[in-house]
Design a protein around this motif. Structure first.
Motif, mmCIF file in Angstrom:
data_model
loop_
_atom_site.group_PDB
_atom_site.id
_atom_site.type_symbol
_atom_site.label_atom_id
_atom_site.label_comp_id
_atom_site.label_asym_id
_atom_site.label_seq_id
_atom_site.Cartn_x
_atom_site.Cartn_y
_atom_site.Cartn_z
ATOM 1 N N MET A 1 -1.075 22.078 52.515
ATOM 2 C CA MET A 1 -1.840 21.788 51.086
ATOM 3 C C MET A 1 -1.128 20.547 50.421
ATOM 4 N N GLY A 2 -1.785 19.765 49.504
ATOM 5 C CA GLY A 2 -1.386 18.685 48.766
ATOM 6 C C GLY A 2 -0.813 18.995 47.585
ATOM 7 N N GLU A 50 4.128 18.702 60.906
ATOM 8 C CA GLU A 50 4.395 19.709 59.898
ATOM 9 C C GLU A 50 4.169 21.096 60.653
HETATM 10 MG MG MG Z 1 -1.557 19.763 53.563
#
Ligand code: MG
Ligand code: ADP
Ligand code: MG
Ligand code: MG
Ligand code: MG
Ligand code: MG
Length: 711
Positions: A1-2, A50
């Motif tokens: 998630m940003g 990630e």
């Molecule tokens: Mg992300």
């Protein structure tokens, strides 16, 4: 998630009123970036992974494994540790891994402290770095907790206790029959996303994954756990047919966004290299999904599919009935064939090799947005890409960030861009940052061990280098890639399916007729293999990103048009083994081209041997001499004494499965069908086991201390 903006999110009725505002300004923000950075070249290759974890909490007495909802405390502790480390080791921030929150309140995400640079040695430190990150995560957990890299939690949403602490299913946000709202990250963004997707759709999301029908599975299978309830209007959904017989029905965002995955992001040397890499990744997406398949169980039931992807796609599918083609268009603008989380819809590299015939999907676009982009000189392919992403509404809008300076912010752009979750993402540079044009490879399921996660990461990194350096062409029609996504989900797809793939990977090379290939013989984007570059702006790194490789079609008036035959002659159906390991004849396979690339470099023998250890996993998963995680899990269930061959995964089976996964990861339990004999578990990491951090420092895996001696 940003990034998680703090503020007051608008509920759907209000957010809807501002959708055009966000879209219009989002496009203006992109144009600012485009004008400033479209000609930027010479960025070096940087890349990073990630990894997402589930925090498991054991109840040994009750023989239950649950999801620990302690994300917030664990992250706070990890962030505290990181800032302490920064104080004691100034200048070495790049060595300190970063932990992020994720959708599930039991999830963590970690990335290396800084991206890896363009050197082969970095590839040798990936596994150590991942192990180090897992150690750090573990260090802030209770003694009955463990971070596991499971793609889906087998009993999430099943009857009984699957969270710690226990919460009964329900809550006004997701209105799920199976999940409590407390499963969601409490940051206001996540409940808002969940509720607004439901509100926009006009119903709860509905995923029906085919059930694996075993010898004692009642037929037709009508799930007794889909109970009737009369609290929310959406309680009628299941009653009214949202839940299909012989399927595993799931009704909330958490089932999908609560899955874990492995993603790899690359910085390309220019926008055109990024576009070329993006296109090459598109057909690779479903192949790697099949090869990394790791999620055969949902909501306590054995599925007849092995992958998470369709569950996530359904879990954020905010399309209305009109948009799904179930009612005539009256209020909405488009019939939209896919969820906003789905496979890529169009290729974007502006080059003759990217034949118009390949973009054969029915793909709605916003014509005004396309025109606006083209007015400012964005070429048709890229304008089409964004005009397609921007058919979506923003789901979460924060009141405080409504009005932005479009020359300085990309918030509105990212609002739409980063809620289009596709198999590959083309990431423009953020404004005012040194970061270049990036591409993210997103289809892979996370593997149980860091050996495997590192192996798949290393393979994808080397594949990008082979693509660029050998001038490979992977184009096939997008509709065939979509068919491959469907096949990748099928049980044991590595053996049971064939996949469309391009027959001749060498011709015509992307860039044919418009941009000559980069010169050969360069390691990882131009570095001789022995140069030990650093990730952070070490200017000993040069780049092969010559003006040639970046010149788009329109800048090369002298280029010749390639001669093309019928598109149908360009591809065929292959097994995964053939696609990865070659057909033994003309088709080299993806490992074949990776090896060809490595052969072209002057790689030290010991380095090559270590790389081959990673590649061995990819080779053997593809040739069937090792099974996928999903197959291993199925086999485990089938041979469990408590399994009644009725498709049901009880708490006891789940507990033993999770314990087994944990022991495999630690290296206590050997599973020779799943992992090569050389695999050493993380419990083998003791003080004195070293890895080279991305900052170049040598670190101790067991305690993260910097050590002076070399590797
Ligand atoms: Mg992300
Ligand atoms: P997101 O969640 O938006 O996909 P993250 O920040 O979680 O992104 O992870 C991005 C990954 O990309 C990390 O592994 C990070 O190390 C890596 N990365 C960061 N900057 C760059 C860059 N300039 N080029 C390539 N990779 C980068
Ligand atoms: Mg994530
Ligand atoms: Mg991330
Ligand atoms: Mg996720
Ligand atoms: Mg990501």
């Amino acid at each position: 998630m940003g990034l998680l903006a703090i503020g007051s999110p608008l509920d759907w009725a209000e957010a809807k009123q501002h959708a055009d505002h966000v879209r219009e300004h989002g496009i203006e923000q992109f144009l600012h970036i485009w004008h400033r950075l479209k000609d930027r070249t010479g960025d070096v290759l940087l890349w990073g992974d990630e990894i997402e974890y589930m925090v498991i909490s054991y109840d040994d007495e009750g023989k239950n494994a649950r999801l620990s909802l302690r994300q917030t405390e664990i992250l706070e502790d990890l962030q505290h540790d990181a800032s302490e480390r920064k104080k004691t080791s100034p200048g070495r921030e790049a060595c300190i891994p970063v932990f992020h929150p994720e959708y599930g309140r039991y999830m963590l995400e970690s990335t290396p402290g800084a991206p890896y640079g363009a050197n082969l040695e970095a590839l040798l430190s990936v596994e150590g770095n991942m192990k180090f990150r897992r150690k750090l995560a573990q260090s802030r957990m209770h003694s009955n907790e463990v971070p596991l890299t499971l793609t889906s939690f087998p009993r999430m949403g099943a009857p009984g206790v699957f969270t710690d602490p226990y919460y009964p299913p329900g809550g006004g946000v997701a209105r799920s029959l199976f999940l409590p709202d407390e499963i969601t990250n409490p940051h206001v963004r996540f409940p808002t996303l969940t509720a607004n997707i439901r509100r926009r759709r006009g119903a709860k999301v509905a995923m029906n994954m085919p059930l694996y029908i075993d010898t004692n599975t009642p037929r037709p299978f009508i799930d007794p756990n889909i109970h009737d309830r009369n609290i929310w209007p959406e309680d009628a959904n299941a009653r009214d047919g949202a839940a299909l017989p012989d399927h595993i029905y799931m009704d909330a965002m958490g089932f999908g966004m609560g899955c874990c995955c492995l993603q790899i992001t690359f910085q390309a040397c220019s926008v055109n290299e990024a576009r070329r890499m993006y296109d090459a990744f598109v057909p690779v997406g479903p192949i790697m999904l099949a090869l990394t398949a790791a999620s055969p169980i949902f909501r306590g039931l054995l599925a007849d599919v092995d992958c998470r992807w369709n569950v996530i796609a359904g879990s954020v599918d905010d399309r209305t009935e009109e948009e799904r083609g179930l009612a005539p268009l009256k209020h909405d603008r488009f019939v939209i064939p896919k969820s906003r989380y789905d496979s890529v819809d169009c290729y974007i590299y502006d080059c003759d090799s990217n034949r118009p015939e390949y973009n054969d999907n029915d793909m709605p676009i916003d014509p005004a947005i396309k025109e606006r982009l083209m007015q400012d000189g964005v070429d048709e392919l890229l304008a089409t890409h964004f005009a397609h992403l921007f058919i979506r509404d923003p789901i979460v809008i924060f009141e405080e960030t409504m009005n932005q300076d479009d020359s300085k912010s990309s918030d509105h752009f990212e609002n739409i861009q980063s809620t289009n979750w596709q198999t590959v993402r083309f990431k423009p540079p953020p404004p005012d940052s040194p970061i270049g044009w990036r591409v993210e490879f997103r289809s892979m399921e996370v593997q149980l061990t860091d050996y495997e996660n590192a192996a798949f990461a290393v393979f994808i990194v080397l594949l990008t280098r082979a693509i660029m350096n050998l001038g490979l062409n992977f184009y096939i029609p997008i509709s065939k890639v979509d068919e491959n996504m469907h096949r990748a989900h099928q049980r044991d797809a590595v053996h049971s399916q064939k996949f469309y793939f391009r027959k001749n990977l060498f011709s015509p090379a992307p860039g044919h007729g418009c941009s000559p290939l980069p010169s050969a013989g360069h390691a990882l984007n131009g570095l001789p293999a022995h140069i030990n570059g650093r990730a952070n702006g070490d200017d000993t790194q040069s780049s092969t990103c010559s003006s040639h490789t970046t010149s788009p079609r329109s800048h090369s008036p002298t280029c010749e048009k390639a001669e093309f035959g019928p598109v149908e002659d360009e591809y065929d159906e292959f097994t995964i083994n053939e696609i990865i390991n070659g057909d033994g004849k003309d088709f080299p396979g993806l490992l074949g081209v990776v090896r060809k690339y490595l052969d072209s470099l002057d790689v030290e023998k010991s380095t090559r041997e270590q790389l081959e250890k990673s590649l061995e996993l990819v080779r053997r998963r593809a040739d069937g001499s090792l099974v996928t995680t999903a197959t291993w899990m199925r086999n485990f269930v089938h041979s469990h004494p408590a399994y009644k061959h009725d498709s049901v995964i009880t708490e006891e089976i789940n507990y033993d499965l999770i314990r087994a996964v944990d022991e495999i990861e630690r290296g206590i339990r050997k599973e020779p069908t799943l992992l090569p004999a050389c695999y050493e578990g993380s419990s083998q990491a003791k003080e004195g086991d070293l890895f080279k951090a991305c900052c170049g420092d040598v670190m101790d895996i067991a305690n993260g201390a910097k050590v002076e001696k070399g590797l």
